[in-house]
Design an enzyme around this catalytic site. Structure first.
Site, PDB file in Angstrom:
ATOM      1  N   ASP A 281       0.837  -1.204   0.000  1.00  0.00           N
ATOM      2  CA  ASP A 281       0.000   0.000   0.000  1.00  0.00           C
ATOM      3  C   ASP A 281       0.871   1.252   0.000  1.00  0.00           C
ATOM      4  O   ASP A 281       0.623   2.196   0.744  1.00  0.00           O
ATOM      5  CB  ASP A 281      -0.937   0.003   1.206  1.00  0.00           C
ATOM      6  CG  ASP A 281      -2.050   1.045   1.084  1.00  0.00           C
ATOM      7  OD1 ASP A 281      -2.379   1.429  -0.062  1.00  0.00           O
ATOM      8  OD2 ASP A 281      -2.587   1.484   2.117  1.00  0.00           O
TER       9      ASP A 281
ATOM     10  N   LYS B 288       2.104   4.720  -1.096  1.00  0.00           N
ATOM     11  CA  LYS B 288       1.521   5.920  -1.705  1.00  0.00           C
ATOM     12  C   LYS B 288       2.038   7.120  -0.915  1.00  0.00           C
ATOM     13  O   LYS B 288       2.529   6.971   0.212  1.00  0.00           O
ATOM     14  CB  LYS B 288      -0.013   5.859  -1.649  1.00  0.00           C
ATOM     15  CG  LYS B 288      -0.589   5.632  -0.250  1.00  0.00           C
ATOM     16  CD  LYS B 288      -2.105   5.455  -0.302  1.00  0.00           C
ATOM     17  CE  LYS B 288      -2.672   5.159   1.091  1.00  0.00           C
ATOM     18  NZ  LYS B 288      -4.135   4.968   1.075  1.00  0.00           N
TER      19      LYS B 288
ATOM     20  N   ASN C 179       1.365   7.572   2.764  1.00  0.00           N
ATOM     21  CA  ASN C 179       2.036   6.681   3.714  1.00  0.00           C
ATOM     22  C   ASN C 179       3.539   6.931   3.779  1.00  0.00           C
ATOM     23  O   ASN C 179       4.281   6.112   4.344  1.00  0.00           O
ATOM     24  CB  ASN C 179       1.774   5.217   3.336  1.00  0.00           C
ATOM     25  CG  ASN C 179       0.356   4.800   3.638  1.00  0.00           C
ATOM     26  OD1 ASN C 179      -0.317   5.415   4.461  1.00  0.00           O
ATOM     27  ND2 ASN C 179      -0.120   3.767   2.965  1.00  0.00           N
TER      28      ASN C 179
ATOM     29  N   ASP D 247       2.779   2.943   7.910  1.00  0.00           N
ATOM     30  CA  ASP D 247       1.546   2.184   7.684  1.00  0.00           C
ATOM     31  C   ASP D 247       1.798   0.823   7.031  1.00  0.00           C
ATOM     32  O   ASP D 247       1.622   0.640   5.824  1.00  0.00           O
ATOM     33  CB  ASP D 247       0.553   2.990   6.848  1.00  0.00           C
ATOM     34  CG  ASP D 247      -0.847   2.381   6.919  1.00  0.00           C
ATOM     35  OD1 ASP D 247      -0.985   1.265   7.449  1.00  0.00           O
ATOM     36  OD2 ASP D 247      -1.804   3.039   6.466  1.00  0.00           O
TER      37      ASP D 247
ATOM     38  N   THR E 245      -4.429   0.835  -2.641  1.00  0.00           N
ATOM     39  CA  THR E 245      -5.210   2.019  -3.003  1.00  0.00           C
ATOM     40  C   THR E 245      -5.370   2.043  -4.520  1.00  0.00           C
ATOM     41  O   THR E 245      -4.368   1.929  -5.237  1.00  0.00           O
ATOM     42  CB  THR E 245      -4.491   3.289  -2.511  1.00  0.00           C
ATOM     43  OG1 THR E 245      -4.334   3.199  -1.092  1.00  0.00           O
ATOM     44  CG2 THR E 245      -5.283   4.537  -2.862  1.00  0.00           C
TER      45      THR E 245
END
Length: 485
Positions: free
Chosen positions: A153, A155, A158, A171, A193
């Site tokens: 995840d 991005k 994060n 995260d 995401t």
């Protein structure tokens, strides 16, 4: 379960005096809780001050009842194990985990600079700045993959930025470990995401966690350089269609090398998509790139490349007058005042006076009062006695390090030998501590601080032990007597 971002706040926003729900006192007896940083379904994150050290930390508070009802106990255990496995200068640190009857608390590194997303939201970054963040991101991701951890995840939301302008990956709530792969060697959980997810995840056919992270890194790099998403569309179906086909256009200000790298990162075929080692060899990536090497001691991260006037100073693509790129410097040391009549050799000996072993130290080294513990050899620790001057021992260690191209770091009577080879568990780091047993004898303790155990054993057997053989004091054999009536 995504955790609330451990974002930053000003110390001026810190509110002293928030106590725990148990009535009176500091949270867990140690933390003065301040402002709420973020909240999710199962957790809230606060800034807090450790009253023992006066340092700020981020505390993630999880509700036990919600975790039990949501069947997330195994998930939380895995997240803790992952955070302990991936301790790196560019990853938000988990310091400790504590619990009460109703809550679980993650005490984490507090990152003041906020999300990288907030910086990109103001507009695209300079190429040099984007490259520096991307280099740090890849360094962190490579470290995770080498330890069998896949974020899944990645991005800008994060990715945090600390006071020094360095990136911190956060995260790991959706991350996975290699042990979770199915028999086909792939992951099958749909997560991530949408705008940053790889096409093979959307296809729900199983995917390689490392390849998925590389794709997300490619999207992040595009966003940093362009200021917008490569596959953006108001319709999520249309966006997914673009991701499937890998359809994106690079702005005219992208350099040729950058465009080439992006097409390799955002290759819809995971089999031909660029790998982390190949990214690190890419011409655009390598410009100004500097490997970060570190070790962990006393629950703290320390950089190998500490500021040293004899070393080349790190080059920055985003200079700041007071910027520090690597932590853990041990260059500061106190110098005792010495009589003017001291010779140079005497002066050096005075500075190299090792700390004395107390009775408690000796007992802790030994089993009960059996002093054979002073000559102990275990898998990752060795001790021996020497009657040689401390300076001679350190000189010999430096000679051994030079032969195998290890770096040497010294602080008083502590020496670190630091390798450069990147193994699965990072570079090998060996610590040597010298203690005074009597005015004429010292105890030398050698231990592995980081790296692979087998590599450590091989280094000790082939290089360290033969090199130090002449310095070892051969103690007389211990005679055990028995009494008869």
């Amino acid at each position: 379960m995504a955790e609330p971002a451990v974002t930053a706040t000003s110390e001026l926003e810190f509110k002293r005096g928030k106590k725990d729900g148990g009535g009176g006192g500091y949270l867990l007896g140690r933390f003065d809780v301040g402002k709420l940083l973020g909240a999710g379904t199962f957790a809230k994150v606060y800034v807090a001050r450790d009253v023992r050290t006066d340092e700020l930390v981020a505390i993630k508070a999880l509700d036990k009842e919600k975790i039990l009802k949501g069947g997330l106990v195994a998930h939380i255990k895995r997240e803790i194990a992952i955070l302990r496995r991936v301790r790196h200068p560019y990853i938000v640190q988990l310091f400790e985990v504590m619990a009460t009857k109703t809550k679980i608390y993650f005490v984490m590194e507090y990152v003041r600079g906020g999300e990288l997303f907030s910086r990109v939201a103001k507009g695209r970054l300079l190429e040099e700045t984007a490259r520096r963040y991307f280099q740090q991101l890849i360094s962190a991701v490579a470290f995770c993959h080498a330890r069998g951890v896949f974020h899944r995840d990645l991005k800008p939301e994060n990715l945090l930025v600390d006071d020094n302008g360095d990136l911190k990956v956060s995260d790991f709530g959706l991350s996975a470990v290699a042990e979770q792969m199915r028999g086909d060697g792939l992951f099958h959980t749909f997560c991530g995401t949408p705008a940053y997810v790889a096409p093979e995840v959307l296809a729900r056919r199983g995917y390689d966690g490392a390849k998925v992270d590389v794709w997300s890194c490619g999207v992040i790099l595009f966003v940093l350089m362009a200021g917008y998403l490569p596959f953006h569309d108001r319709s999520i179906v249309a966006m997914y269609r673009k991701i499937y086909k890998g359809v994106f256009r690079c702005p005219r200000w992208f350099s040729h090398d950058l465009v080439h790298l992006l097409h390799r990162l955002l290759d819809v075929n995971p089999q031909t998509r660029i790998t982390i080692p190949d990214i690190m060899e890419d011409p655009w990536f390598r410009k100004g790139f500097r490997h970060i090497r570190f070790y962990i001691e006393d629950n703290q991260l320390h950089s190998f490349d500490d500021p040293n006037p004899e070393d080349e100073q790190p080059q920055s693509n985003e200079p700041k007058p007071d910027e520090v790129y690597e932590s853990g410097s041990e260059s500061d040391c106190s110098v005792a005042s010495c009589p003017a009549s001291f010779s140079d050799d005497q002066y050096q000996q005075a500075l190299l006076r090792p700390p004395s072993l107390t009775a408690f130290d000796i007992i802790s080294f030994s089993k009960g009062f059996d002093l054979s513990g002073l000559f102990e050899e275990t898998g990752e620790r060795t001790r021996f006695l020497s009657k040689e001057p401390v300076s001679d021992i350190i000189t010999k260690l430096e000679e051994i390090a030079k032969v195998v191209s290890f770096k040497v770091r010294r602080k008083d009577c502590r020496v670190s030998l630091e390798g450069t080879r990147e193994g699965e568990k990072g570079p090998l780091t060996i610590g040597v501590d010298i203690y005074e047993l009597t005015p004429s004898m010292v105890v030398v303790e050698v231990k592995k601080k980081a790296g692979d155990g087998q590599e450590y054993e091989e280094f000790c057997n082939k290089e360290l032990k033969p090199g130090l053989r002449d310095l070892v004091y051969e103690s007389p054999p211990i005679v055990h007597t028995t009494s008869t009536t």
